[in-house]
Design a protein around this motif. Sequence first.
Motif: not given
Length: 302
Positions: A14-23, A60-63, A5-11
């Motif tokens: 690019i952030r990767f997230w642990e889907a269930w923990s929200g971390i 980008y390489e995800i791993a 799970l990845v999100t991108g922003s106007y800031d």
Amino acid sequence: MSVILVTGSYDHEIRFWEAWSGICSRTIPRASEAGQVNRLAISPDKRLLAAAIHKKAYIYEIAAPPNAGPIAIYEGHNGNITAVCFHREGKWLVTGSEDGTIKIWDLRSNSHLHRNYDNEAPGELISCDQAGRIKQWDLSENICTHELTPGGDTPMRSISLASDGSCLVAGSVKGKCYVWKINEERSDLPRFQAVTMFQAHNKYLTRLLLSPDVKYLATCSADTTVKIWSISPNYEFKLEKTLQGHQRWVWDCAFSADSAYLVTASSDHTARLWDMSTGETVRQYNGHQKAAVCCALHDGAG
């Protein structure tokens, strides 16, 4: 990594997230790079992340380690890149830009920009534009084979093609959705057969997406909501749920592989994970300092 799970922003992050923990498990550092993140895509094999950042596409390489930079940067567009997508076999990347062009990049080649397909053309591509046109392109011939203008010159904001190739849905900036059944080229019926249209939102429509099982359509809007529409076998669209919780515009969404969950990104700086069966928020992802405008989710087989 089973769920990406990845999100991108106007800031610019690019952030990767642990889907269930929200971390937040990884933030791609981009301190020296200018430009906001407009669109994200994950390769079918879960190995690569493509990020449309201003006029360039970064791979980008995800791993890779947390501080790793891009392994490739594709340059050539003269305007903001607003669409990015991997070919299902992972060989090509497609980008669409405000400069009015669509480019196809060969992920296996050092020359990158790909024009000669040799007997392995990616097939067909469907695009929409600010002039209200929806076009189907034959990539082997590099020509437009079909053109639709359902709303006149009203700009088309988003399109979604069913995973089984059965239908196409387009959404205009005025919140209206248009639906076509896709017929075989060999049949006597038109390739794109208009079956219905409906008003999804009364404000700006930002994104629409058909679920992988083609049973639902999600529409995102400036009205802060996401609407979930069920699709009958004869292409009747019924409003099933209105997902409420975001405080500002909702810019993007992504379904889980089983169509049971939806991720959304919003100008309220957050992303959310929704349970499709209840319409409730399961998790909220906090960390972006500005609008979260794009998201990507891949929890299927790699």
